[in-house]
Design a protein around this motif. Structure first.
Motif, PDB file in Angstrom:
ATOM      1  N   LEU A  47      56.040 -12.107  17.845  1.00 52.20           N
ATOM      2  CA  LEU A  47      55.258 -12.161  19.081  1.00 52.20           C
ATOM      3  C   LEU A  47      55.232 -13.572  19.654  1.00 52.20           C
ATOM      4  O   LEU A  47      55.255 -13.747  20.871  1.00 52.20           O
ATOM      5  N   GLY A  50      58.852 -14.350  21.088  1.00 48.94           N
ATOM      6  CA  GLY A  50      59.233 -13.563  22.259  1.00 48.94           C
ATOM      7  C   GLY A  50      60.212 -12.469  21.872  1.00 48.94           C
ATOM      8  O   GLY A  50      61.072 -12.655  21.019  1.00 48.94           O
ATOM      9  N   GLU A  53      62.482  -7.462  26.436  1.00 50.42           N
ATOM     10  CA  GLU A  53      61.702  -6.522  27.228  1.00 50.42           C
ATOM     11  C   GLU A  53      62.569  -5.493  27.949  1.00 50.42           C
ATOM     12  O   GLU A  53      62.069  -4.629  28.643  1.00 50.42           O
ATOM     13  N   ALA A  56      61.979  -1.497  27.250  1.00 55.04           N
ATOM     14  CA  ALA A  56      60.679  -0.910  27.569  1.00 55.04           C
ATOM     15  C   ALA A  56      60.667  -0.240  28.943  1.00 55.04           C
ATOM     16  O   ALA A  56      59.881   0.660  29.184  1.00 55.04           O
ATOM     17  N   ASP A  63      52.618  -2.443  30.184  1.00 51.97           N
ATOM     18  CA  ASP A  63      52.862  -3.625  29.357  1.00 51.97           C
ATOM     19  C   ASP A  63      52.072  -3.565  28.056  1.00 51.97           C
ATOM     20  O   ASP A  63      52.575  -3.925  26.990  1.00 51.97           O
ATOM     21  N   ALA A  64      50.837  -3.107  28.114  1.00 53.53           N
ATOM     22  CA  ALA A  64      50.006  -3.037  26.909  1.00 53.53           C
ATOM     23  C   ALA A  64      50.563  -2.008  25.922  1.00 53.53           C
ATOM     24  O   ALA A  64      50.628  -2.269  24.716  1.00 53.53           O
ATOM     25  N   ARG A  66      53.703  -0.951  25.713  1.00 53.75           N
ATOM     26  CA  ARG A  66      54.968  -1.480  25.199  1.00 53.75           C
ATOM     27  C   ARG A  66      54.729  -2.517  24.116  1.00 53.75           C
ATOM     28  O   ARG A  66      55.326  -2.467  23.037  1.00 53.75           O
ATOM     29  N   ASP A  67      53.828  -3.439  24.375  1.00 58.27           N
ATOM     30  CA  ASP A  67      53.549  -4.484  23.402  1.00 58.27           C
ATOM     31  C   ASP A  67      53.001  -3.913  22.099  1.00 58.27           C
ATOM     32  O   ASP A  67      53.388  -4.330  21.010  1.00 58.27           O
ATOM     33  N   ARG A  68      52.115  -2.940  22.201  1.00 57.42           N
ATOM     34  CA  ARG A  68      51.535  -2.325  21.011  1.00 57.42           C
ATOM     35  C   ARG A  68      52.604  -1.581  20.212  1.00 57.42           C
ATOM     36  O   ARG A  68      52.667  -1.683  18.993  1.00 57.42           O
ATOM     37  N   ILE A  70      55.873  -2.094  20.205  1.00 52.19           N
ATOM     38  CA  ILE A  70      56.795  -3.065  19.613  1.00 52.19           C
ATOM     39  C   ILE A  70      56.175  -3.708  18.386  1.00 52.19           C
ATOM     40  O   ILE A  70      56.821  -3.853  17.346  1.00 52.19           O
ATOM     41  N   ALA A  71      54.919  -4.075  18.499  1.00 52.67           N
ATOM     42  CA  ALA A  71      54.244  -4.727  17.376  1.00 52.67           C
ATOM     43  C   ALA A  71      54.176  -3.802  16.169  1.00 52.67           C
ATOM     44  O   ALA A  71      54.506  -4.206  15.045  1.00 52.67           O
TER      45      ALA A  71
END
Length: 118
Positions: A47, A50, A53, A56, A63-64, A66-68, A70-71
Motif C-alpha cells: 500500500l 503503490g 490501478e 480495477a 475506489d474504496a 477496489r482498495d479493500r 486489493i488489500a
C-alpha cells in the motif's frame, strides 16, 4: 516511491514484531501469528509502494471497494506463501525422520538376526 530509509524502518518493525511473538503468544498459536504479521507487513508495504490501478476499471469498483479488495487479496496471497513454506518445512522434517527411522529399523534387524541366529 518509498525510500530505503523507510524500508529499513519497516524491516526493523517486522523483526521486532516477530521477536515479540516469542514472548507474548502461546506456542501453539505462534505460526499463525507469524503468518499474520508477515501478511500484514506485505500488505502495508504494497500500500505504501503503490499498486497497479489498471485492472480495477474493468469491474467498475469504487475506489474504496477496489482498495479493500486489493488489500485483502494481497494479504491472502501472503498467508498462502507462508503456509506453503511451513508445509514444505514440515514435509522435509518428516522425510528426515522417516529416513532416521528406516536406518534405526535396519540396525535393530541386524542386532536381532545376530542375537537369535548366530
Amino acid at each position: 516511491m518509498v525510500t530505503e530509509q523507510r524500508r529499513g524502518v519497516r524491516a526493523r518493525s517486522l523483526q521486532g514484531a516477530l521477536e515479540g511473538v516469542r514472548f507474548t503468544v502461546p506456542i501453539g498459536e505462534r505460526t499463525a501469528t507469524k503468518w499474520d504479521i508477515h501478511a500484514g507487513h506485505i500488505l502495508h508495504a504494497d500500500l505504501e509502494d503503490g499498486l497497479d490501478e489498471e485492472a480495477a476499471h474493468l469491474y467498475h469498483f469504487t475506489d474504496a471497494q477496489r482498495d479493500r479488495l486489493i488489500a485483502h487479496a494481497r494479504q491472502d496471497a501472503a498467508h498462502a506463501v507462508f503456509g506453503v513454506h511451513d508445509a514444505y518445512k514440515a514435509a522435509r522434517d518428516a522425510r528426515l525422520w522417516s529416513w532416521f527411522s528406516f536406518l534405526l529399523n535396519i540396525i535393530m534387524l541386524g542386532i536381532l538376526v545376530y542375537v537369535f541366529v548366530i
